[in-house]
Design a protein around this motif. Structure first.
Motif, PDB file in Angstrom:
ATOM      1  N   LEU A 112       0.948  -1.000   0.041  1.00  0.00           N
ATOM      2  CA  LEU A 112       0.023  -0.040   0.054  1.00  0.00           C
ATOM      3  C   LEU A 112       1.116   1.257   0.189  1.00  0.00           C
ATOM      4  CD1 LEU A 112      -2.896   0.852   0.281  1.00  0.00           C
ATOM      5  CD2 LEU A 112      -2.913   1.139   2.857  1.00  0.00           C
ATOM      6  N   PRO A 113       0.248   2.347  -0.841  1.00  0.00           N
ATOM      7  CA  PRO A 113       1.416   3.427  -0.937  1.00  0.00           C
ATOM      8  C   PRO A 113       1.488   4.127   0.253  1.00  0.00           C
ATOM      9  CG  PRO A 113      -0.106   3.368  -2.726  1.00  0.00           C
ATOM     10  CD  PRO A 113      -0.598   2.263  -1.991  1.00  0.00           C
ATOM     11  N   GLN A 114       2.794   4.703   0.605  1.00  0.00           N
ATOM     12  CA  GLN A 114       2.879   5.488   2.059  1.00  0.00           C
ATOM     13  C   GLN A 114       2.409   6.780   2.027  1.00  0.00           C
ATOM     14  OE1 GLN A 114       3.600   3.550   4.877  1.00  0.00           O
ATOM     15  NE2 GLN A 114       2.806   2.072   3.580  1.00  0.00           N
ATOM     16  N   ASP A 115       1.761   7.379   0.843  1.00  0.00           N
ATOM     17  CA  ASP A 115       1.546   8.850   0.895  1.00  0.00           C
ATOM     18  C   ASP A 115       0.528   9.296   2.143  1.00  0.00           C
ATOM     19  OD1 ASP A 115       2.131   7.902  -1.773  1.00  0.00           O
ATOM     20  OD2 ASP A 115       0.838   9.210  -2.577  1.00  0.00           O
ATOM     21  N   GLU A 116       0.942  10.346   2.641  1.00  0.00           N
ATOM     22  CA  GLU A 116      -0.096  10.921   3.542  1.00  0.00           C
ATOM     23  C   GLU A 116      -1.321  10.897   3.449  1.00  0.00           C
ATOM     24  OE1 GLU A 116      -0.620  15.256   5.819  1.00  0.00           O
ATOM     25  OE2 GLU A 116       1.371  14.249   5.974  1.00  0.00           O
ATOM     26  N   LEU A 117      -1.862  11.071   2.206  1.00  0.00           N
ATOM     27  CA  LEU A 117      -3.247  11.209   1.646  1.00  0.00           C
ATOM     28  C   LEU A 117      -3.433  10.085   0.484  1.00  0.00           C
ATOM     29  CD1 LEU A 117      -4.036  14.752   1.536  1.00  0.00           C
ATOM     30  CD2 LEU A 117      -4.511  13.219   3.334  1.00  0.00           C
ATOM     31  N   LEU A 118      -4.408   9.358   0.677  1.00  0.00           N
ATOM     32  CA  LEU A 118      -4.624   8.410  -0.310  1.00  0.00           C
ATOM     33  C   LEU A 118      -5.768   8.431  -1.145  1.00  0.00           C
ATOM     34  CD1 LEU A 118      -3.801   4.974   1.662  1.00  0.00           C
ATOM     35  CD2 LEU A 118      -2.251   6.274   0.172  1.00  0.00           C
ATOM     36  N   GLN A 119      -6.028   8.376  -2.679  1.00  0.00           N
ATOM     37  CA  GLN A 119      -7.203   8.647  -3.292  1.00  0.00           C
ATOM     38  C   GLN A 119      -7.894   7.043  -3.336  1.00  0.00           C
ATOM     39  OE1 GLN A 119      -8.022  11.884  -3.619  1.00  0.00           O
ATOM     40  NE2 GLN A 119      -6.189  12.359  -2.771  1.00  0.00           N
ATOM     41  N   TRP A 137     -22.839   0.631  -6.287  1.00  0.00           N
ATOM     42  CA  TRP A 137     -22.672   1.526  -5.357  1.00  0.00           C
ATOM     43  C   TRP A 137     -21.286   2.349  -5.211  1.00  0.00           C
ATOM     44  CZ3 TRP A 137     -25.180  -2.718  -3.185  1.00  0.00           C
ATOM     45  CH2 TRP A 137     -26.303  -2.563  -3.089  1.00  0.00           C
ATOM     46  N   ALA A 138     -20.906   3.567  -5.684  1.00  0.00           N
ATOM     47  CA  ALA A 138     -19.530   3.761  -6.103  1.00  0.00           C
ATOM     48  C   ALA A 138     -19.195   5.135  -5.051  1.00  0.00           C
ATOM     49  CB  ALA A 138     -19.420   4.205  -7.412  1.00  0.00           C
ATOM     50  N   PHE A 139     -17.841   5.093  -4.552  1.00  0.00           N
ATOM     51  CA  PHE A 139     -17.530   6.252  -3.732  1.00  0.00           C
ATOM     52  C   PHE A 139     -16.058   6.563  -4.012  1.00  0.00           C
ATOM     53  CE2 PHE A 139     -20.474   3.451  -1.487  1.00  0.00           C
ATOM     54  CZ  PHE A 139     -21.410   4.385  -1.005  1.00  0.00           C
ATOM     55  N   LYS A 140     -15.966   7.993  -4.012  1.00  0.00           N
ATOM     56  CA  LYS A 140     -14.542   8.522  -3.983  1.00  0.00           C
ATOM     57  C   LYS A 140     -14.142   8.936  -2.644  1.00  0.00           C
ATOM     58  CE  LYS A 140     -14.203   9.161  -9.214  1.00  0.00           C
ATOM     59  NZ  LYS A 140     -13.900  10.112 -10.293  1.00  0.00           N
ATOM     60  N   VAL A 141     -12.980   8.632  -1.971  1.00  0.00           N
ATOM     61  CA  VAL A 141     -12.736   9.169  -0.777  1.00  0.00           C
ATOM     62  C   VAL A 141     -11.365   9.594  -0.599  1.00  0.00           C
ATOM     63  CG1 VAL A 141     -12.639   8.474   1.535  1.00  0.00           C
ATOM     64  CG2 VAL A 141     -14.563   7.942   0.382  1.00  0.00           C
ATOM     65  N   GLU A 142     -11.010  10.671  -0.065  1.00  0.00           N
ATOM     66  CA  GLU A 142      -9.458  10.904   0.177  1.00  0.00           C
ATOM     67  C   GLU A 142      -9.271  10.658   1.842  1.00  0.00           C
ATOM     68  OE1 GLU A 142      -6.854  14.454  -1.053  1.00  0.00           O
ATOM     69  OE2 GLU A 142      -7.803  15.161   0.540  1.00  0.00           O
ATOM     70  N   ALA A 143      -8.271   9.561   2.035  1.00  0.00           N
ATOM     71  CA  ALA A 143      -8.308   9.124   3.343  1.00  0.00           C
ATOM     72  C   ALA A 143      -6.704   9.441   3.814  1.00  0.00           C
ATOM     73  CB  ALA A 143      -8.516   7.513   3.387  1.00  0.00           C
ATOM     74  N   SER A 144      -6.664   9.800   4.976  1.00  0.00           N
ATOM     75  CA  SER A 144      -5.434  10.195   5.568  1.00  0.00           C
ATOM     76  C   SER A 144      -4.729   8.906   6.472  1.00  0.00           C
ATOM     77  CB  SER A 144      -5.455  11.468   6.468  1.00  0.00           C
ATOM     78  OG  SER A 144      -4.312  11.732   7.173  1.00  0.00           O
ATOM     79  N   GLN A 145      -3.447   8.943   6.210  1.00  0.00           N
ATOM     80  CA  GLN A 145      -2.821   7.924   7.030  1.00  0.00           C
ATOM     81  C   GLN A 145      -1.628   8.566   7.738  1.00  0.00           C
ATOM     82  OE1 GLN A 145      -1.078   4.467   4.894  1.00  0.00           O
ATOM     83  NE2 GLN A 145      -0.522   5.653   3.250  1.00  0.00           N
ATOM     84  N   LYS A 146      -1.801   9.689   8.005  1.00  0.00           N
ATOM     85  CA  LYS A 146      -0.851  10.636   8.669  1.00  0.00           C
ATOM     86  C   LYS A 146      -0.584  10.210  10.234  1.00  0.00           C
ATOM     87  CE  LYS A 146       0.623  15.328  10.218  1.00  0.00           C
ATOM     88  NZ  LYS A 146      -0.170  17.095  10.056  1.00  0.00           N
ATOM     89  N   GLN A 147      -1.560  10.057  10.847  1.00  0.00           N
ATOM     90  CA  GLN A 147      -1.476   9.641  12.369  1.00  0.00           C
ATOM     91  C   GLN A 147      -0.941   8.304  12.514  1.00  0.00           C
ATOM     92  OE1 GLN A 147      -1.650  11.641  15.123  1.00  0.00           O
ATOM     93  NE2 GLN A 147      -0.834  10.011  15.996  1.00  0.00           N
ATOM     94  N   LEU A 148      -1.421   7.304  11.393  1.00  0.00           N
ATOM     95  CA  LEU A 148      -0.980   5.884  11.530  1.00  0.00           C
ATOM     96  C   LEU A 148       0.507   5.872  11.114  1.00  0.00           C
ATOM     97  CD1 LEU A 148      -2.037   2.770  11.174  1.00  0.00           C
ATOM     98  CD2 LEU A 148      -1.559   2.993   8.887  1.00  0.00           C
ATOM     99  N   GLN A 149       0.871   6.660  10.089  1.00  0.00           N
ATOM    100  CA  GLN A 149       2.548   6.681   9.953  1.00  0.00           C
ATOM    101  C   GLN A 149       3.255   7.053  11.076  1.00  0.00           C
ATOM    102  OE1 GLN A 149       2.370   9.020   6.443  1.00  0.00           O
ATOM    103  NE2 GLN A 149       2.312   7.275   4.904  1.00  0.00           N
ATOM    104  N   ALA A 150       2.866   8.169  11.939  1.00  0.00           N
ATOM    105  CA  ALA A 150       3.418   8.489  12.968  1.00  0.00           C
ATOM    106  C   ALA A 150       3.618   7.347  14.224  1.00  0.00           C
ATOM    107  CB  ALA A 150       2.723   9.746  13.766  1.00  0.00           C
TER     108      ALA A 150
END
Length: 257
Positions: A112-119, A137-150
């Motif tokens: 999984l990419p380590q970008d702070e924000l995932l599309q 049913w389709a959804f587009k979401v910008e999800a953050s993994q900033k805290q997870l990476q920390a």
């Protein structure tokens, strides 16, 4: 592309989303998007990013003429930054009332990419993996993994051991987050048998894995996941075991530096 293995009954996913004792809020992305088709209305409530894993929480309200119950499962397809990293897809359906169901999904991934924000492009396009939904049913979401990476801990291991059946395996690393701990293992030969491990703490407490799944088509790379286990001690023992929980090889000491 890695073949997607389907699994149901992910009760730990529902407990993580509903757990009031642990604070997972920092790892959640609130969505609240609703779409509708002839089968009913689906609302994507939350997305949680974990180490090589996405957890989804949705609410389904079936249309009046749709026969639906807790034994029906949705397995979403997820693209991350336009790419498919999925290796395993599981979930659980829980009836909240006669006409409302909570749909929990656990999407295991590799690299999984380590970008702070995932599309994320999330598509619920079948149920029980054999009935296609013509208008998904389709959804587009910008999800953050900033805290997870920390909070994510990566413990390099790189140790090879021989199991009681003669098989040699290499434990590459252990990755621990507040949501789960995953042991990454490589085998010298293709194996269709799940690899099993226990983690033992300094105080002697033992945790058994919750899932074991292949990460490649050759079945030589595996992820062994312990749900809702965060390694907070300095040292642990990683012990290979059989499916019946009998020790099957030497223990490996893992230490956070």
């Amino acid at each position: 592309m890695v073949t997607c293995v389907l699994m149901v009954g992910s009760r730990v996913v529902s407990s993580i989303f509903s757990d009031d004792k642990s604070d997972f809020a920092a790892y959640k992305t609130l969505v609240g998007q609703t779409t509708e088709n002839d089968f009913g209305t689906l609302t994507l409530n939350e997305v949680m990013v974990d180490d090589n894993q996405l957890l989804l929480n949705a609410t389904f309200e079936p249309a009046k003429d749709v026969n639906f119950d807790y034994q029906i499962f949705f397995f979403p397809q997820v693209l991350v930054n336009g790419q498919n990293y999925t290796v395993r897809n599981g979930g659980q359906t829980i009836a909240q009332s006669e006409n409302t169901y909570t749909i929990y999904s656990s999407v295991k991934m590799r690299d999984l990419p380590q970008d702070e924000l995932l599309q994320l492009n999330i598509l619920y396009n079948d149920w029980n993996w054999d009935k296609p939904i013509p208008e998904p049913w389709a959804f587009k979401v910008e999800a953050s993994q900033k805290q997870l990476q920390a909070d994510r801990k990566v413990i390099a291991v790189n140790k090879t051991i021989k199991l009681s059946d003669g098989q040699e395996i290499k434990v590459e690393k252990v990755v621990s987050t507040p949501i789960s701990t995953t042991v990454y293992v490589e085998t010298q030969e293709t194996t269709n048998e799940s690899l099993n491990f226990n983690i033992v703490s300094e105080s002697g407490k033992t945790w058994r894995q919750d899932s074991s799944y292949t990460l490649n088509e050759e079945h030589t790379k595996w992820g062994i996941r312990f749900d809702a286990r965060y390694l907070t001690d300095k040292t642990y023992k990683l012990i290979p075991v059989t499916a019946s929980d009998v020790k099957s090889g030497p223990a490996i000491k893992i230490r956070e530096k």
